[in-house]
Scaffold this motif. Sequence first.
Motif, PDB file in Angstrom:
ATOM      1  N   ILE A 280      -5.322 -45.014 -41.841  1.00 38.62           N
ATOM      2  CA  ILE A 280      -4.019 -45.338 -42.426  1.00 38.62           C
ATOM      3  C   ILE A 280      -3.015 -45.605 -41.315  1.00 38.62           C
ATOM      4  CG2 ILE A 280      -2.074 -44.368 -43.721  1.00 38.62           C
ATOM      5  CD1 ILE A 280      -4.045 -42.903 -45.454  1.00 38.62           C
ATOM      6  N   GLN A 281      -2.214 -46.635 -41.496  1.00 39.78           N
ATOM      7  CA  GLN A 281      -1.190 -46.948 -40.509  1.00 39.78           C
ATOM      8  C   GLN A 281       0.065 -46.144 -40.813  1.00 39.78           C
ATOM      9  OE1 GLN A 281      -0.648 -51.168 -40.524  1.00 39.78           O
ATOM     10  NE2 GLN A 281      -2.530 -51.532 -39.403  1.00 39.78           N
ATOM     11  N   LEU A 282       0.576 -45.463 -39.810  1.00 42.79           N
ATOM     12  CA  LEU A 282       1.764 -44.623 -39.962  1.00 42.79           C
ATOM     13  C   LEU A 282       3.035 -45.421 -39.697  1.00 42.79           C
ATOM     14  CD1 LEU A 282       0.658 -41.407 -38.066  1.00 42.79           C
ATOM     15  CD2 LEU A 282       1.079 -41.617 -40.493  1.00 42.79           C
TER      16      LEU A 282
ATOM     17  N   TYR B  83      -2.599 -39.212 -43.112  1.00 43.42           N
ATOM     18  CA  TYR B  83      -3.236 -39.664 -41.879  1.00 43.42           C
ATOM     19  C   TYR B  83      -4.351 -38.703 -41.456  1.00 43.42           C
ATOM     20  CZ  TYR B  83      -3.793 -41.176 -37.050  1.00 43.42           C
ATOM     21  OH  TYR B  83      -4.309 -41.626 -35.869  1.00 43.42           O
ATOM     22  N   ARG B  84      -4.121 -37.437 -41.659  1.00 43.28           N
ATOM     23  CA  ARG B  84      -5.156 -36.458 -41.283  1.00 43.28           C
ATOM     24  C   ARG B  84      -6.380 -36.569 -42.187  1.00 43.28           C
ATOM     25  NH1 ARG B  84      -0.450 -32.821 -40.063  1.00 43.28           N
ATOM     26  NH2 ARG B  84      -0.331 -32.894 -37.797  1.00 43.28           N
ATOM     27  N   ARG B  85      -6.162 -36.958 -43.462  1.00 42.29           N
ATOM     28  CA  ARG B  85      -7.290 -37.165 -44.373  1.00 42.29           C
ATOM     29  C   ARG B  85      -8.037 -38.450 -44.053  1.00 42.29           C
ATOM     30  NH1 ARG B  85      -4.293 -37.243 -49.379  1.00 42.29           N
ATOM     31  NH2 ARG B  85      -2.712 -35.805 -48.692  1.00 42.29           N
ATOM     32  N   ASP B  86      -7.276 -39.495 -43.692  1.00 40.60           N
ATOM     33  CA  ASP B  86      -7.867 -40.802 -43.413  1.00 40.60           C
ATOM     34  C   ASP B  86      -7.187 -41.410 -42.195  1.00 40.60           C
ATOM     35  OD1 ASP B  86      -9.117 -43.249 -43.470  1.00 40.60           O
ATOM     36  OD2 ASP B  86      -8.095 -43.961 -45.273  1.00 40.60           O
TER      37      ASP B  86
ATOM     38  N   ALA C  85       7.154 -34.820 -35.741  1.00 41.33           N
ATOM     39  CA  ALA C  85       8.457 -34.731 -36.400  1.00 41.33           C
ATOM     40  C   ALA C  85       9.033 -36.112 -36.690  1.00 41.33           C
ATOM     41  CB  ALA C  85       9.423 -33.937 -35.538  1.00 41.33           C
ATOM     42  N   GLU C  86       8.527 -37.148 -36.048  1.00 43.29           N
ATOM     43  CA  GLU C  86       9.005 -38.517 -36.269  1.00 43.29           C
ATOM     44  C   GLU C  86       8.449 -39.117 -37.562  1.00 43.29           C
ATOM     45  OE1 GLU C  86      11.051 -40.564 -34.416  1.00 43.29           O
ATOM     46  OE2 GLU C  86      11.520 -38.893 -33.087  1.00 43.29           O
ATOM     47  N   PHE C  87       7.533 -38.412 -38.210  1.00 43.10           N
ATOM     48  CA  PHE C  87       6.882 -38.915 -39.418  1.00 43.10           C
ATOM     49  C   PHE C  87       7.073 -37.910 -40.549  1.00 43.10           C
ATOM     50  CE2 PHE C  87       4.690 -40.539 -35.734  1.00 43.10           C
ATOM     51  CZ  PHE C  87       4.630 -41.893 -35.991  1.00 43.10           C
ATOM     52  N   SER C  88       7.001 -38.393 -41.779  1.00 37.20           N
ATOM     53  CA  SER C  88       7.131 -37.484 -42.914  1.00 37.20           C
ATOM     54  C   SER C  88       5.887 -36.606 -43.027  1.00 37.20           C
ATOM     55  CB  SER C  88       7.337 -38.272 -44.210  1.00 37.20           C
ATOM     56  OG  SER C  88       6.160 -38.950 -44.564  1.00 37.20           O
ATOM     57  N   LYS C  89       6.072 -35.468 -43.626  1.00 39.78           N
ATOM     58  CA  LYS C  89       4.965 -34.522 -43.797  1.00 39.78           C
ATOM     59  C   LYS C  89       3.852 -35.152 -44.629  1.00 39.78           C
ATOM     60  CE  LYS C  89       3.974 -29.902 -45.542  1.00 39.78           C
ATOM     61  NZ  LYS C  89       4.528 -28.722 -46.205  1.00 39.78           N
ATOM     62  N   ASN C  90       4.249 -35.876 -45.673  1.00 43.30           N
ATOM     63  CA  ASN C  90       3.273 -36.519 -46.551  1.00 43.30           C
ATOM     64  C   ASN C  90       2.476 -37.582 -45.790  1.00 43.30           C
ATOM     65  OD1 ASN C  90       1.962 -37.023 -48.945  1.00 43.30           O
ATOM     66  ND2 ASN C  90       3.460 -38.532 -49.625  1.00 43.30           N
ATOM     67  N   ALA C  91       3.145 -38.356 -44.948  1.00 39.48           N
ATOM     68  CA  ALA C  91       2.454 -39.395 -44.176  1.00 39.48           C
ATOM     69  C   ALA C  91       1.450 -38.769 -43.214  1.00 39.48           C
ATOM     70  CB  ALA C  91       3.458 -40.243 -43.412  1.00 39.48           C
ATOM     71  N   LEU C  92       1.829 -37.659 -42.583  1.00 41.46           N
ATOM     72  CA  LEU C  92       0.908 -36.991 -41.657  1.00 41.46           C
ATOM     73  C   LEU C  92      -0.298 -36.409 -42.389  1.00 41.46           C
ATOM     74  CD1 LEU C  92       3.369 -35.219 -39.216  1.00 41.46           C
ATOM     75  CD2 LEU C  92       1.964 -37.234 -38.790  1.00 41.46           C
ATOM     76  N   GLU C  93      -0.067 -35.855 -43.569  1.00 44.76           N
ATOM     77  CA  GLU C  93      -1.191 -35.322 -44.348  1.00 44.76           C
ATOM     78  C   GLU C  93      -2.164 -36.426 -44.730  1.00 44.76           C
ATOM     79  OE1 GLU C  93       0.457 -33.178 -47.631  1.00 44.76           O
ATOM     80  OE2 GLU C  93       1.212 -31.555 -46.350  1.00 44.76           O
TER      81      GLU C  93
ATOM     82  N   GLY D 113       1.017 -33.588 -32.277  1.00 45.39           N
ATOM     83  CA  GLY D 113       0.055 -34.671 -32.270  1.00 45.39           C
ATOM     84  C   GLY D 113       0.528 -35.814 -31.405  1.00 45.39           C
ATOM     85  N   ASN D 114      -0.272 -36.833 -31.370  1.00 43.72           N
ATOM     86  CA  ASN D 114       0.012 -38.013 -30.566  1.00 43.72           C
ATOM     87  C   ASN D 114      -0.120 -39.207 -31.509  1.00 43.72           C
ATOM     88  OD1 ASN D 114       0.387 -39.786 -28.508  1.00 43.72           O
ATOM     89  ND2 ASN D 114      -1.605 -39.445 -27.553  1.00 43.72           N
ATOM     90  N   PHE D 115       0.997 -39.629 -32.101  1.00 41.89           N
ATOM     91  CA  PHE D 115       0.960 -40.637 -33.149  1.00 41.89           C
ATOM     92  C   PHE D 115       1.661 -41.917 -32.717  1.00 41.89           C
ATOM     93  CE2 PHE D 115       1.148 -36.423 -35.180  1.00 41.89           C
ATOM     94  CZ  PHE D 115      -0.079 -36.423 -35.815  1.00 41.89           C
TER      95      PHE D 115
END
Length: 105
Positions: free
Chosen positions: A40-42, A34-37, A24-32, A9-11
């Motif tokens: 959300i700021q990462l 973000y994909r739902r909403d 990979a720079e973000f946690s799996k939970n944070a990416l999930e 992705g491009n985050f």
Amino acid sequence: MAQQQQWAGNFDCSVCRRKRLVGAEFSKNALEKYRRDPTIQLKCKACVELAAKEERAQAAERQNQQPRGDEQEEYACSACSQTLPGVSFSRAQLSKGPDKRRCQE
């Protein structure tokens, strides 16, 4: 080809403002989340780790600044029959009655 597999992705990080970061720079939970909403700021893992480190340092500083209220008071030990300051007793022992309270010595 191996680098293409790294890109998930491009985050952008909302704290350090770095752009075009890999997933990979973000946690799996944070990416999930973000994909739902997508609103959300990462926060990247480095920023999260830095914030946690600062919070731990502040907590340790607060802990060191606040003396226990029972340090100045003196209590009688039921085992050795001495009157000792509250530092000589654990918190659990201080909560017990005077006839069951034992010092750590």
